[in-house]
Design a protein around this motif. Structure first.
Motif, PDB file in Angstrom:
ATOM      1  N   ALA A 127      53.595  62.048  -7.058  1.00 31.69           N
ATOM      2  CA  ALA A 127      54.466  60.886  -7.216  1.00 31.69           C
ATOM      3  C   ALA A 127      55.812  61.302  -7.807  1.00 31.69           C
ATOM      4  O   ALA A 127      56.867  60.843  -7.366  1.00 31.69           O
ATOM      5  N   ALA A 179      54.774  55.056  -5.798  1.00 31.35           N
ATOM      6  CA  ALA A 179      54.432  56.388  -5.300  1.00 31.35           C
ATOM      7  C   ALA A 179      53.029  56.796  -5.718  1.00 31.35           C
ATOM      8  O   ALA A 179      52.292  57.410  -4.928  1.00 31.35           O
ATOM      9  N   ARG A 199      57.654  54.897  -9.589  1.00 31.50           N
ATOM     10  CA  ARG A 199      56.499  55.750  -9.874  1.00 31.50           C
ATOM     11  C   ARG A 199      55.200  55.006  -9.575  1.00 31.50           C
ATOM     12  O   ARG A 199      54.256  55.590  -9.037  1.00 31.50           O
ATOM     13  N   CYS A 228      56.867  59.333   0.618  1.00 29.03           N
ATOM     14  CA  CYS A 228      55.406  59.377   0.411  1.00 29.03           C
ATOM     15  C   CYS A 228      54.658  59.445   1.731  1.00 29.03           C
ATOM     16  O   CYS A 228      53.646  60.157   1.843  1.00 29.03           O
ATOM     17  N   ALA A 273      57.863  62.948  -5.226  1.00 27.84           N
ATOM     18  CA  ALA A 273      58.462  61.954  -4.333  1.00 27.84           C
ATOM     19  C   ALA A 273      59.697  61.319  -4.970  1.00 27.84           C
ATOM     20  O   ALA A 273      60.710  61.095  -4.301  1.00 27.84           O
ATOM     21  N   VAL A 326      61.444  55.858  -1.292  1.00 23.55           N
ATOM     22  CA  VAL A 326      60.250  56.474  -1.880  1.00 23.55           C
ATOM     23  C   VAL A 326      59.062  56.339  -0.938  1.00 23.55           C
ATOM     24  O   VAL A 326      58.283  57.286  -0.749  1.00 23.55           O
TER      25      VAL A 326
END
Length: 300
Positions: A32, A22, A19, A66, A35, A62
């Motif tokens: 985020a 992202a 997190r 993104c 993603a 990730v």
């Protein structure tokens, strides 16, 4: 524990890190979490049993998700710089992301932890630049692992990160001592505004200070002109609620303030500082003008 449960446990162990990655790439907690959801679906479809560095593999997944989201955002040209404020001066918050369980307070905390000015400047970078800078400079991912994500050579990826770093750090034509003096004045202006200290604001301002604000600030049919220390200080007091989402930054090479709730740029204050105090303040909120500004992060 079956394979699905094992994957779930391993993914949840990595969730805080993923997190963080992202959010810094996308600048939005809701995006985020989108993603991460996509990364979870991809992990479920992949054969991860032989992956030695599961955290590194997920970080790559990730990051790729993104990057696609950043590129899609560019194609849609969805620009948050509306330059408008509700009548009460409060900035509206984004809708709570339904999957995350987080609220705008959580996103505000994340924005503060990264730095409002940093998020604003990151948003000016091209997708590949942003990815290279965030992964390498913020999370120490080697360039040879970033390069395949953006389909560049390792050397080209290093150059992208270096270019982004120069944009983030910026530069000022002012001598260091002059920059320090001007920053002290702007820091004091922000502190007095946040604290509601009217007398301290008046003391910082030149008696004949001039404030100019473009039509999008209030908004108003015409640009606003305010003169005199007490009148300008009263205006700053009226905007006290916005000061919490404001941070010092370099604005076209000079010390200024960016107002960016949750990292979304809304308004910039540019200052002229002389020996007698702050002599001029320009308040900029028109989207086209904001886009043309060169913004950079000031070291703490």
């Amino acid at each position: 524990m079956d394979e699905h449960e094992s994957l779930t446990v391993r993914f949840e162990e990595q969730r805080p890190h993923l997190r963080a990655v992202a959010y810094r790439i996308l600048g939005s907690l809701g995006e985020a979490d989108d993603a991460l959801q996509e990364a979870w679906l991809r992990a479920g479809r992949a054969d991860t049993g032989s992956v030695e560095n599961f955290g590194g593999w997920l970080t790559t997944v990730v990051a790729r998700v993104c990057l696609n989201m950043l590129r899609a955002r560019e194609h849609r040209r969805e620009d948050p710089l509306d330059g408008q404020f509700p009548p009460d001066g409060q900035v509206s918050h984004p809708v709570v992301h339904p999957e995350s369980g987080d609220d705008p307070v959580r996103e505000a905390e994340l924005a503060d932890s990264v730095g409002l000015a940093m998020l604003v400047v990151l948003d000016t970078l091209a997708p590949a630049e942003r990815l290279a800078f965030v992964l390498h400079d913020m999370f120490s991912v080697p360039f040879d692992e970033i390069a395949p994500l953006i389909e560049r050579s390792t050397a080209a990826t290093r150059q992208l990160a270096s270019r982004a770093r120069r944009r983030v750090k910026g530069g000022s034509p002012q001598p260091a001592a002059d920059l320090t003096r001007r920053r002290a004045a702007v820091d004091a202006f922000l502190a007095a505004t946040r604290g509601g200290d009217f007398d301290a604001l008046v003391a910082l301002l030149h008696p004949d200070v001039v404030l100019r604000a473009d039509k999008a600030v209030v908004p108003s049919p015409e640009p606003v002109l305010v003169t005199g220390a007490r009148a300008v200080a009263r205006g700053a007091m009226a905007a006290m609620d916005r000061a919490g989402a404001t941070e010092v930054a370099l604005v076209d090479g000079r010390v200024g303030l960016v107002m960016a709730p949750l990292g979304r740029l809304r308004l910039v204050l540019a200052f002229v500082v002389a020996d007698g105090g702050i002599t001029e303040i320009e308040v900029i909120a028109e989207p086209d003008r904001l886009r043309r500004l060169e913004l950079a992060v000031l070291d703490a």
